[in-house]
Design a protein around this motif. Structure first.
Motif, mmCIF file in Angstrom:
data_model
loop_
_atom_site.group_PDB
_atom_site.id
_atom_site.type_symbol
_atom_site.label_atom_id
_atom_site.label_comp_id
_atom_site.label_asym_id
_atom_site.label_seq_id
_atom_site.Cartn_x
_atom_site.Cartn_y
_atom_site.Cartn_z
ATOM 1 N N ASN A 72 0.787 -1.236 0.000
ATOM 2 C CA ASN A 72 0.000 0.000 0.000
ATOM 3 C C ASN A 72 0.821 1.289 0.000
ATOM 4 O O ASN A 72 0.253 2.369 0.214
ATOM 5 N N HIS A 73 2.114 1.184 -0.227
ATOM 6 C CA HIS A 73 2.879 2.420 -0.443
ATOM 7 C C HIS A 73 4.230 2.101 -1.077
ATOM 8 O O HIS A 73 5.115 1.526 -0.431
ATOM 9 N N ILE A 74 4.378 2.504 -2.334
ATOM 10 C CA ILE A 74 5.627 2.241 -3.053
ATOM 11 C C ILE A 74 5.766 3.268 -4.179
ATOM 12 O O ILE A 74 4.760 3.736 -4.721
ATOM 13 N N HIS A 75 7.015 3.631 -4.495
ATOM 14 C CA HIS A 75 7.300 4.611 -5.569
ATOM 15 C C HIS A 75 7.972 3.852 -6.711
ATOM 16 O O HIS A 75 9.133 3.430 -6.569
ATOM 17 N N TYR A 76 7.277 3.709 -7.851
ATOM 18 C CA TYR A 76 7.936 2.925 -8.920
ATOM 19 C C TYR A 76 9.153 3.661 -9.456
ATOM 20 O O TYR A 76 10.153 3.039 -9.835
ATOM 21 N N SER A 227 -0.655 10.044 0.196
ATOM 22 C CA SER A 227 0.385 11.015 0.523
ATOM 23 C C SER A 227 1.252 10.479 1.661
ATOM 24 O O SER A 227 1.112 9.323 2.069
ATOM 25 N N HIS A 228 2.166 11.329 2.119
ATOM 26 C CA HIS A 228 3.035 11.003 3.258
ATOM 27 C C HIS A 228 2.617 11.854 4.461
ATOM 28 O O HIS A 228 2.169 12.986 4.292
ATOM 29 N N LEU A 229 2.838 11.309 5.662
ATOM 30 C CA LEU A 229 2.398 12.016 6.862
ATOM 31 C C LEU A 229 3.277 11.649 8.062
ATOM 32 O O LEU A 229 3.471 10.462 8.352
ATOM 33 N N ALA A 266 1.214 7.341 4.189
ATOM 34 C CA ALA A 266 2.396 6.547 4.518
ATOM 35 C C ALA A 266 3.071 7.101 5.763
ATOM 36 O O ALA A 266 3.159 8.321 5.940
ATOM 37 N N HIS A 267 3.528 6.196 6.602
ATOM 38 C CA HIS A 267 4.377 6.423 7.787
ATOM 39 C C HIS A 267 3.591 6.656 9.070
ATOM 40 O O HIS A 267 3.590 5.808 9.947
ATOM 41 N N CYS A 268 2.970 7.835 9.254
ATOM 42 C CA CYS A 268 2.127 8.048 10.447
ATOM 43 C C CYS A 268 2.842 7.654 11.735
ATOM 44 O O CYS A 268 2.248 7.022 12.619
ATOM 45 N N THR A 317 6.217 -1.380 1.498
ATOM 46 C CA THR A 317 7.675 -1.370 1.311
ATOM 47 C C THR A 317 8.270 0.029 1.222
ATOM 48 O O THR A 317 9.438 0.225 1.556
ATOM 49 N N ASP A 318 7.524 1.005 0.676
ATOM 50 C CA ASP A 318 8.084 2.339 0.419
ATOM 51 C C ASP A 318 9.424 2.286 -0.328
ATOM 52 O O ASP A 318 10.325 3.079 -0.052
ATOM 53 N N VAL A 319 9.562 1.374 -1.280
ATOM 54 C CA VAL A 319 10.706 1.486 -2.199
ATOM 55 C C VAL A 319 10.646 2.879 -2.816
ATOM 56 O O VAL A 319 9.567 3.340 -3.161
HETATM 57 ZN ZN ZN Z 1 7.024 7.108 0.210
#
Ligand code: ZN
Ligand code: GUN
Length: 439
Positions: A72-76, A227-229, A266-268, A317-319
């Protein structure tokens, strides 16, 4: 096609793992796949006698069939950033990530990376993901074009960022609006694709641009928000300076109507009790990214306080801040983050969070995340003999929990024996299909 093997699919959150009603486990199971969907699931001895004698059967032996992993959170566009200099978030963004993302204005480059990315997801057993593209519409077209050819259920969107980043990586409120609308209309709802309105994070969007995001969210109620938080201390101080009137970082997004079902942050890591409760009440969910949080030294996501506030989360993963595409590696790091805080993550819950739990955060349960009849047949086969050590340890396992703990402790891409999308194998040595169905 019928698949035989050990089969596991979740029904609800197993928590500490003691609740046997939270999952279905068939040590000698069978699963019937028809037209890309699961048609039946159960013990082989119950399923097979009801089927025509000549139906093809793939026998996976004692290997474990699971729903495909959902990230549920990754940057291709950060596939080539993994393992870049290990600074903290803001330096890492400026020194490595923004530099790499510039290349995605070139459609040829974006297509090449998108293909690599989808191959890598398949090799790692990830069948759906919520994905950041870059600010360039070309990066989104390349992504969805490749996803559509592979018939994947994927969610992605163009990044909105109009300040505090290199000029050639910034759009504007007007461009964010026009380009997002065009992409939403081109890709949103096409086959298995969904669009996510994607402001990068509060520091890189002006109030005018967040207003654009707010209007997009109103005009496209079916769209995701991504988004990121609250990831890093310096980031949070910066948000306080930029939005002095907001009660908290979360409150910035809330003020622009960006909290609702299908909103994933993402993150929280650094939320307070009021934030967690507000997020939970809105229907939004968190993506816990342990390898990224450890790689960038961001901090420890608190699973227990999230649970206490009723805030749903999955593991992602947040790659390329994250250091692996592999969900087994990521679940293992998640367990360690829990342990560092005197908490636990049971193996059953870990696998739930990577499948049904993630689908629930996305409100896509019913389509993906389980092997229940009518679900889409995106599934994987985990190899219980992937390495000599895994073979030795799983042979000695006393329970399903033991087996899962061994897989997440020792497993990596080698443990992903096969990946299937809509019932079609897309990774692994093609399994021989026979017609012998004697149970
Ligand atoms: Zn990210
Ligand atoms: N915050 C804003 N952009 C990013 C990013 O690309 N990665 C991570 N981990 N955090 C971010």
């Amino acid at each position: 096609m019928v698949h035989r093997g050990q089969i596991l699919s979740f029904v609800s959150d197993p928590g500490d793992g003691a609740d046997a009603a939270s999952y279905q486990h068939f040590p000698e199971g069978a699963m019937l796949v028809e037209d890309g969907r699961i048609a039946a699931l159960g013990p082989a001895a119950a399923i097979l006698p009801k089927l025509p004698r000549d139906i093809p059967v793939t026998d996976h032996g004692r290997n474990l069939l699971l729903p495909g992993f959902i990230d549920n959170h990754i940057h291709y566009a950060q596939s080539d950033v993994i393992g870049a200099g290990g600074r903290q978030l803001l330096d890492w963004l400026n020194d490595y990530t923004f530099v790499e993302e510039r290349r995605f204005g070139d459609p040829e480059h974006a297509r090449e990376v998108a293909d690599f990315f989808f191959d890598e997801l398949a090799r790692n057993g990830t069948t759906s993901a919520l994905v950041f593209c870059t600010v360039h519409p070309e990066s989104v077209d390349a992504f969805f074009g490749a996803a559509a050819r592979r018939r994947l259920r994927m969610i992605a969107g163009k990044v909105l960022m109009d300040r505090n980043a290199p000029k050639d990586l910034c759009d504007s409120p007007a461009a964010a609006d026009t380009e997002s609308r065009a992409l939403l209309e081109r890709w949103g709802g096409q086959d298995r694709l969904h669009y996510a309105i994607t402001p990068r994070f509060a520091p890189t969007s002006s109030p005018a641009q967040l207003q654009v995001a707010a209007r997009l969210a109103q005009d496209f109620p079916e769209a995701f928000i991504h988004s990121h938080l609250a990831e890093n201390h310096a980031e949070i101080l910066w948000v306080k300076e930029l939005f002095p009137a907001a009660r908290s970082y979360l409150d910035v997004y809330d003020g622009y109507g960006l909290l609702r079902e299908r909103a994933i942050y993402a993150h929280c890591i650094y939320l307070d009790e009021a934030d967690r409760r507000r997020m939970a009440a809105s229907g939004a969910a968190a993506a816990f990214c342990p390898t990224s949080n450890l790689y960038l030294g961001s901090g420890l996501f608190d699973l227990a306080v999230s649970d206490a506030a009723g805030l749903p989360f999955s593991v992602a993963t947040d790659v390329g801040g994250g250091s692996s595409f592999n969900m087994l590696r990521t679940l293992d790091e998640a367990r360690k983050v829990a342990r560092l805080q005197g908490e636990d993550l049971s193996p059953l819950r870990a696998f739930y969070l990577a499948t049904l739990g993630a689908a629930r955060c996305l409100r896509l349960d019913g389509q993906i995340g389980t092997l229940e009849p009518h679900s889409e047949a995106d599934f994987i086969v985990l190899d219980l003999e992937a390495t000599p050590l895994i073979a030795r340890r799983t042979a000695a396992a006393q329970s399903l929990s033991d087996t899962l703990r061994i897989l997440m402790t020792l497993g990596d891409d080698r443990a992903i024996k096969a990946t299937y999308i809509l019932g079609r194998q897309v990774h692994g040595v093609p399994a021989a299909a026979g017609m012998s169905r004697s149970a």
